[in-house]
Enzyme design. Structure first.
Site, PDB file in Angstrom:
ATOM      1  N   LYS A  11     -76.517  -5.491  51.116  1.00  7.76           N
ATOM      2  CA  LYS A  11     -74.908  -5.213  50.421  1.00  7.76           C
ATOM      3  C   LYS A  11     -75.765  -5.451  48.560  1.00  7.76           C
ATOM      4  O   LYS A  11     -76.935  -6.409  48.673  1.00  7.76           O
ATOM      5  CB  LYS A  11     -74.178  -6.115  50.430  1.00  7.76           C
ATOM      6  N   GLY A  98     -81.005 -12.088  49.083  1.00  8.47           N
ATOM      7  CA  GLY A  98     -80.005 -11.920  48.598  1.00  8.47           C
ATOM      8  C   GLY A  98     -78.826 -10.843  48.757  1.00  8.47           C
ATOM      9  O   GLY A  98     -77.408  -9.847  47.691  1.00  8.47           O
ATOM     10  N   ALA A 104     -76.088  -8.400  57.809  1.00 11.14           N
ATOM     11  CA  ALA A 104     -76.505  -6.880  57.577  1.00 11.14           C
ATOM     12  C   ALA A 104     -76.370  -6.898  59.435  1.00 11.14           C
ATOM     13  O   ALA A 104     -75.964  -6.385  60.256  1.00 11.14           O
ATOM     14  CB  ALA A 104     -77.255  -6.753  56.789  1.00 11.14           C
ATOM     15  N   ASP A 136     -70.757 -13.982  54.762  1.00 11.28           N
ATOM     16  CA  ASP A 136     -70.782 -12.247  54.230  1.00 11.28           C
ATOM     17  C   ASP A 136     -70.845 -12.012  54.869  1.00 11.28           C
ATOM     18  O   ASP A 136     -70.624 -10.118  55.751  1.00 11.28           O
ATOM     19  CB  ASP A 136     -72.520 -12.636  53.855  1.00 11.28           C
TER      20      ASP A 136
END
Ligand code: C5P
Length: 286
Positions: A11, A98, A104, A136
């Site tokens: 992302k 980052g 993920a 995240d």
């Protein structure tokens, strides 16, 4: 089904605003998250028992300090299933960059285990399991263009963006997320940008208006720890990008180009040989 292969997309953040430091040590945020085509590949194979992890990268821990391993542990403790899993991570996303590579992978392992063991994925339950592993990770379960608040785990899907052509450049420096947030606190800057205007743009207008405050409050902190970020951003601007920004807590910088061939050309001519550089596209939720 005994095995399956999944994509774990990286992302970028089209905007990141820090609201305040909370008592639990996390920062309250407003972010626009966007999935991109740069992705790790995860292979899951059923085994008779336990969890084992291997990877194409020799930089990652392969024990239960790895987020992918933790996601599998969380799956097995939340669900009554027979057997175990072998996980293989083909790493393409730079580490500590980052781009939410570890997040993920963890989300893909969770998604994949529900498929492999043929259980119905109850999204709210799965997101709450993933939120315990990292801010995240709930976003990474289904990706897309998302407005994230809280510490990053409160998600609102936004309309799909028209495809953007990108270059992602990561200087060969690792930035630990907590270090960048700490530096942000040390610099004590007040966020001033108008996040509401960005939301209005993404919700109701057809084209992204890059002249709005698409900014990242962590950028000054990350630049002070890694001066290469500024140099990379300047080179991207010179190469014809219409927009550039630091992703997350860095050090990756992404650039948006009007045409795919401009991104490819910029990649070909990139002068800093130590950077990781890849052309990519924005992708919808998966
Ligand atoms: O949740 P995650 O494990 O990704 O967070 C890593 C660290 O980054 C936290 O321990 C905290 O120092 C910082 N962080 C934060 N505010 C957030 C997300 C992360 O301060 N919203």
């Amino acid at each position: 089904m005994d095995s399956l292969v999944l994509n774990a997309p990286a992302k970028i953040n089209l905007a990141l605003q820090v609201q305040k430091l909370r008592e639990d040590g996390f920062h309250e945020l407003k972010m626009i998250m966007q999935s991109i085509s740069l992705a790790d590949k995860i292979k899951l194979s059923k085994s008779s028992e336990g969890i084992s992890l291997s990877s194409s990268s020799n930089e990652l821990p392969l024990d239960n300090s790895n987020l992918a391993f933790k996601a599998a542990e969380s799956f097995f403790s939340a669900n009554q299933v027979e057997g175990g899993v072998e996980i293989y991570l083909e790493k393409n996303i730079p580490i500590a960059a980052g781009l939410a590579g570890g997040s993920a992978d963890a989300a893909a392992v969770m998604r994949g285990l529900y498929k492999l063991f043929e259980l119905e994925e109850q999204t709210a339950k799965v997101k709450s399991l993933l939120a315990q592993l990292g801010s995240d990770i709930p976003y990474c379960l289904h990706g897309g263009t998302v407005y994230a608040t809280g510490r990053g785990e409160v998600l609102e899907q936004l309309p799909e963006l028209d495809k953007k052509h990108l270059l992602v450049v990561t200087p060969a420096v690792k930035l630990a997320t907590p270090t960048v947030y700490k530096q942000y606190d040390n610099l004590a800057a007040e966020s001033e940008f108008n996040f509401e205007a960005i939301l209005k743009n993404l919700k109701f207008e057809e084209k992204v208006n890059w002249s709005l405050d698409y900014k990242n409050d962590l950028q000054p902190a990350a630049e002070s720890l890694c001066p290469q970020i500024k140099e990379v951003e300047e080179l991207l601007k010179e190469s014809g990008a219409e927009f550039t920004l630091l992703s997350g807590s860095g050090p990756s910088v992404f650039a948006v180009y009007p045409l795919a061939k401009q991104a490819e050309q910029a990649a070909k001519n990139w002068p800093r040989k130590t950077d990781f550089i890849t052309a990519a596209e924005t992708i919808p939720s998966y």
